[in-house]
Design a protein around this motif. Sequence first.
Motif, mmCIF file in Angstrom:
data_model
loop_
_atom_site.group_PDB
_atom_site.id
_atom_site.type_symbol
_atom_site.label_atom_id
_atom_site.label_comp_id
_atom_site.label_asym_id
_atom_site.label_seq_id
_atom_site.Cartn_x
_atom_site.Cartn_y
_atom_site.Cartn_z
ATOM 1 N N VAL A 290 -58.735 -7.563 -79.317
ATOM 2 C CA VAL A 290 -58.746 -8.685 -78.233
ATOM 3 C C VAL A 290 -58.218 -10.121 -78.931
ATOM 4 O O VAL A 290 -59.355 -10.626 -79.563
ATOM 5 N N VAL A 291 -57.103 -10.683 -78.837
ATOM 6 C CA VAL A 291 -57.100 -12.152 -79.447
ATOM 7 C C VAL A 291 -57.196 -12.845 -77.843
ATOM 8 O O VAL A 291 -56.346 -12.682 -76.781
ATOM 9 N N VAL A 292 -57.783 -13.833 -77.942
ATOM 10 C CA VAL A 292 -58.041 -14.833 -76.734
ATOM 11 C C VAL A 292 -57.771 -16.083 -77.252
ATOM 12 O O VAL A 292 -58.157 -16.810 -78.267
ATOM 13 N N ALA B 16 -48.654 -17.809 -78.177
ATOM 14 C CA ALA B 16 -49.133 -16.377 -77.876
ATOM 15 C C ALA B 16 -47.937 -15.443 -77.833
ATOM 16 O O ALA B 16 -48.301 -14.140 -78.373
ATOM 17 N N ASP B 17 -47.067 -15.810 -77.306
ATOM 18 C CA ASP B 17 -45.728 -14.969 -77.435
ATOM 19 C C ASP B 17 -44.957 -14.688 -78.688
ATOM 20 O O ASP B 17 -44.959 -13.348 -79.067
ATOM 21 N N SER B 18 -45.118 -15.464 -79.554
ATOM 22 C CA SER B 18 -44.668 -15.448 -81.059
ATOM 23 C C SER B 18 -45.899 -14.651 -81.691
ATOM 24 O O SER B 18 -45.359 -13.624 -82.391
ATOM 25 N N ASP B 19 -46.854 -14.649 -81.533
ATOM 26 C CA ASP B 19 -47.940 -13.868 -82.072
ATOM 27 C C ASP B 19 -47.962 -12.135 -81.566
ATOM 28 O O ASP B 19 -47.861 -11.368 -82.401
ATOM 29 N N VAL B 20 -47.544 -12.258 -80.345
ATOM 30 C CA VAL B 20 -47.409 -10.743 -79.897
ATOM 31 C C VAL B 20 -46.384 -10.019 -80.703
ATOM 32 O O VAL B 20 -46.189 -8.741 -80.763
ATOM 33 N N ALA B 21 -45.179 -10.877 -80.580
ATOM 34 C CA ALA B 21 -43.961 -10.168 -81.298
ATOM 35 C C ALA B 21 -44.201 -9.875 -82.782
ATOM 36 O O ALA B 21 -43.669 -9.003 -83.252
ATOM 37 N N SER C 29 -48.717 0.042 -77.904
ATOM 38 C CA SER C 29 -47.895 -1.385 -77.362
ATOM 39 C C SER C 29 -48.902 -2.147 -77.340
ATOM 40 O O SER C 29 -49.930 -2.346 -76.618
ATOM 41 N N VAL C 30 -48.530 -3.649 -77.735
ATOM 42 C CA VAL C 30 -49.354 -4.880 -77.724
ATOM 43 C C VAL C 30 -49.118 -5.301 -76.278
ATOM 44 O O VAL C 30 -47.975 -5.621 -75.926
ATOM 45 N N SER C 31 -49.956 -5.775 -75.501
ATOM 46 C CA SER C 31 -49.867 -6.279 -74.284
ATOM 47 C C SER C 31 -49.397 -7.539 -74.465
ATOM 48 O O SER C 31 -49.473 -8.547 -75.508
ATOM 49 N N PRO C 32 -48.776 -8.127 -73.264
ATOM 50 C CA PRO C 32 -48.353 -9.492 -73.331
ATOM 51 C C PRO C 32 -49.438 -10.339 -72.962
ATOM 52 O O PRO C 32 -50.363 -9.982 -72.576
ATOM 53 N N SER D 125 -55.776 -15.895 -67.403
ATOM 54 C CA SER D 125 -57.027 -15.859 -66.812
ATOM 55 C C SER D 125 -56.953 -16.413 -65.462
ATOM 56 O O SER D 125 -55.772 -17.359 -65.167
ATOM 57 N N GLN D 126 -57.816 -16.178 -64.319
ATOM 58 C CA GLN D 126 -57.706 -16.588 -63.154
ATOM 59 C C GLN D 126 -57.582 -18.156 -63.091
ATOM 60 O O GLN D 126 -56.984 -18.809 -62.211
ATOM 61 N N ASP D 127 -58.545 -18.730 -63.938
ATOM 62 C CA ASP D 127 -58.834 -20.210 -63.934
ATOM 63 C C ASP D 127 -57.824 -21.045 -64.869
ATOM 64 O O ASP D 127 -57.624 -22.214 -64.754
ATOM 65 N N GLY D 128 -56.943 -20.221 -65.318
ATOM 66 C CA GLY D 128 -55.619 -20.859 -66.070
ATOM 67 C C GLY D 128 -56.237 -21.331 -67.343
ATOM 68 O O GLY D 128 -55.419 -22.139 -68.121
ATOM 69 N N GLN D 129 -57.349 -21.186 -67.827
ATOM 70 C CA GLN D 129 -57.821 -21.842 -68.999
ATOM 71 C C GLN D 129 -57.829 -20.891 -70.332
ATOM 72 O O GLN D 129 -57.957 -21.152 -71.520
ATOM 73 N N ALA D 130 -57.318 -19.772 -70.189
ATOM 74 C CA ALA D 130 -57.304 -18.666 -71.373
ATOM 75 C C ALA D 130 -56.190 -17.661 -71.226
ATOM 76 O O ALA D 130 -55.711 -17.497 -70.217
ATOM 77 N N LEU D 131 -55.573 -17.104 -72.272
ATOM 78 C CA LEU D 131 -54.931 -16.162 -72.416
ATOM 79 C C LEU D 131 -55.386 -15.088 -73.171
ATOM 80 O O LEU D 131 -56.355 -15.187 -74.178
#
Length: 400
Positions: free
Chosen positions: A76-78, A93-98, A109-112, A116-122
């Motif tokens: 898991v990458v945060v 984050a999108d470029s890392d997923v690709a 499959s790597v998740s997109p 997070s709910q508070d908008g502070q993390a992916l």
Amino acid sequence: MLVAAAVTSSRRRRWLLPSVVVALWLVVAGVTGPSSGKLADVQKNDNAAFLPANAEATQVVDLQKQLREQVVNPAVVVYERASGITAADRAKADSDVARLRRNPAVVGSVSPPILSQDGQALQVVVPLNGELGHKVVDVVGAIRRDARQGAPAGLRVLGTGPAGLAADFVKAFAGIDGVLLLVALVVVLLILVVVYRSPVLPFIVLLCAISGLSLATGVIYALAKHGTITLSGQSQGILFILVVGAATDYALLLVSRFREELREHESSYAAMQVALRQSFAPIAASGTTVILGVLCLLFSDLNSNRGLGPVAAIGIAGALLGALTFLPAVLVLLGRTSFWPLRPRYGSQHREEQGVWRRVADLVARRPRAVWVGITAVLLAFAALVPTLKASGVEQTKLF
């Protein structure tokens, strides 16, 4: 002439037998010794290896193996920013997923990026091959480096998940078996130098311990490789310390008896015959007791404990065999030189006839019942404290 020839032949046999025994042990140690460095290749350190066979988690692991073609160990990458994830952070984050989707270690499959709910993390879930073994350290390390490279200022990037934990555990315990063995050997060496007051004898005892360990690791490696026994990192660490300690204990008794008999016999061969005959039974009884004791672990619910039983038993057997064959042979060949500079002279007085341990022995001989009753009472008092042991509630992060 016949008598002289017989005496010469007897003397040759007295040198020949110990020499053959030492040579055989050196060959065995040379063949099996390298196996200690390959034990990590046959270890099983997954969660199921440390849980009871009937635990729900273990049953789920077995079911997962039936339901999927390949074992998956997710990382898991945060991506975290206290002030809130920005568009640049999401683009990173999108470029890392690709890039991760082209990683050969990824088996699904790597998740997109998941916000997070508070908008502070992916969060990005990366399904890695679950059979990477020790290679998981390099794979997870590369994922972490690539994710941090080019990250916008202020964005904190971390790699975790089961694969991240596994990589950190491997790094944390890397080389620990070698460190444990080295520390054990150094501590035992210091103790033996104080006990024997000789720069020669401690190294003889340690050589005996290492030889027994080499034999044990060779047998364990072969059995674990063919799936006969289960070896974990925990069992391997315990094995090294156990064999060194047991071999040293057995050597203490045999060496003590040999030193006493060198005062009674001019020939080191004759002295060892008496010493080995008098020491064999207690040493063998001690080793057999320990072997039977550790084999009781086979009745444990925990797979880790059940796997430790035969591993420890083989280790004790190696220490026992080394103490009863290799050590006597080396002592016979070196004779009184083993005790240099305090060599026991033939016909000299036994120093053991005086001192504190002689007084202890006399006390036990005079009042055996009072001694064993008193010691039993002390042991029971200590045993009464067992319920105060708290062995639960340890978090995973506290295990590093």
